[in-house]
Design a protein around this motif. Sequence first.
Motif, PDB file in Angstrom:
ATOM      1  N   SER A 141      21.767  88.892  -7.708  1.00 34.52           N
ATOM      2  CA  SER A 141      22.683  89.187  -6.602  1.00 34.52           C
ATOM      3  C   SER A 141      23.956  88.354  -6.677  1.00 34.52           C
ATOM      4  O   SER A 141      25.002  88.765  -6.150  1.00 34.52           O
ATOM      5  CB  SER A 141      21.981  88.968  -5.261  1.00 34.52           C
ATOM      6  N   VAL A 142      23.897  87.186  -7.330  1.00 36.05           N
ATOM      7  CA  VAL A 142      25.099  86.372  -7.525  1.00 36.05           C
ATOM      8  C   VAL A 142      26.141  87.181  -8.293  1.00 36.05           C
ATOM      9  O   VAL A 142      27.305  87.267  -7.885  1.00 36.05           O
ATOM     10  CB  VAL A 142      24.767  85.053  -8.269  1.00 36.05           C
ATOM     11  N   MET A 143      25.742  87.794  -9.393  1.00 33.98           N
ATOM     12  CA  MET A 143      26.690  88.577 -10.190  1.00 33.98           C
ATOM     13  C   MET A 143      27.156  89.811  -9.427  1.00 33.98           C
ATOM     14  O   MET A 143      28.323  90.187  -9.510  1.00 33.98           O
ATOM     15  CB  MET A 143      26.069  88.958 -11.536  1.00 33.98           C
ATOM     16  N   GLU A 144      26.280  90.426  -8.657  1.00 35.08           N
ATOM     17  CA  GLU A 144      26.672  91.570  -7.835  1.00 35.08           C
ATOM     18  C   GLU A 144      27.734  91.151  -6.819  1.00 35.08           C
ATOM     19  O   GLU A 144      28.728  91.859  -6.612  1.00 35.08           O
ATOM     20  CB  GLU A 144      25.443  92.146  -7.122  1.00 35.08           C
ATOM     21  N   SER A 145      27.552  90.002  -6.195  1.00 30.54           N
ATOM     22  CA  SER A 145      28.523  89.505  -5.225  1.00 30.54           C
ATOM     23  C   SER A 145      29.867  89.235  -5.893  1.00 30.54           C
ATOM     24  O   SER A 145      30.922  89.596  -5.355  1.00 30.54           O
ATOM     25  CB  SER A 145      27.996  88.234  -4.545  1.00 30.54           C
ATOM     26  N   ILE A 146      29.846  88.614  -7.063  1.00 27.31           N
ATOM     27  CA  ILE A 146      31.093  88.338  -7.790  1.00 27.31           C
ATOM     28  C   ILE A 146      31.820  89.641  -8.106  1.00 27.31           C
ATOM     29  O   ILE A 146      33.036  89.745  -7.917  1.00 27.31           O
ATOM     30  CB  ILE A 146      30.814  87.524  -9.069  1.00 27.31           C
ATOM     31  N   ARG A 147      31.086  90.642  -8.578  1.00 27.98           N
ATOM     32  CA  ARG A 147      31.700  91.943  -8.900  1.00 27.98           C
ATOM     33  C   ARG A 147      32.290  92.602  -7.658  1.00 27.98           C
ATOM     34  O   ARG A 147      33.180  93.435  -7.766  1.00 27.98           O
ATOM     35  CB  ARG A 147      30.671  92.879  -9.530  1.00 27.98           C
TER      36      ARG A 147
END
Length: 168
Positions: A141-147
Amino acid sequence: DMSRGLGDVYKRQFLDLAMYIAGDSIVDISARSVEPHGHPDDTLVINASFGNGSIASITYASNGHKSLPKEHLEVFCGGSVYKIDDFRSVTGFSEKPLQSKGNQDKGHDNEITAFIESIKTGTETPIPFNELMIVSHATFSVMESIRNNGAKIEIKAEDLMSNRTEQS
């Protein structure tokens, strides 16, 4: 790119530690990245909220000077502050001040020993499976949030566990 590897390991390690310290499940994640070298997980800040109202802010920075110790942890709770530097020293600021130094110990050896012992004896693993699921989902979810420009991503532990039950 979810296959970056090392950055995800570090994010997971600190999310797991934050969840352990908070004493409750992660309920949402948001993250922002500087992208200094084109890799969104090289320099970033992660904010996590927990079911009991605790919060954690994790900074993963690859753009600092090499002479600065690599890992710092500060815990603020009930009027006290505890600071860990590179998992070598602990300083406590409270009514009973604490100062301790030693060799670096991140607990890897103890964790592996406890895991092997749990397999041998058939007892629960050192980190319960549901916690592994929550932290793994939070890491992705960290990468999803960044995207999504730092959007808050909900982590629903009950959904993660019900999906596992349905797949069994």
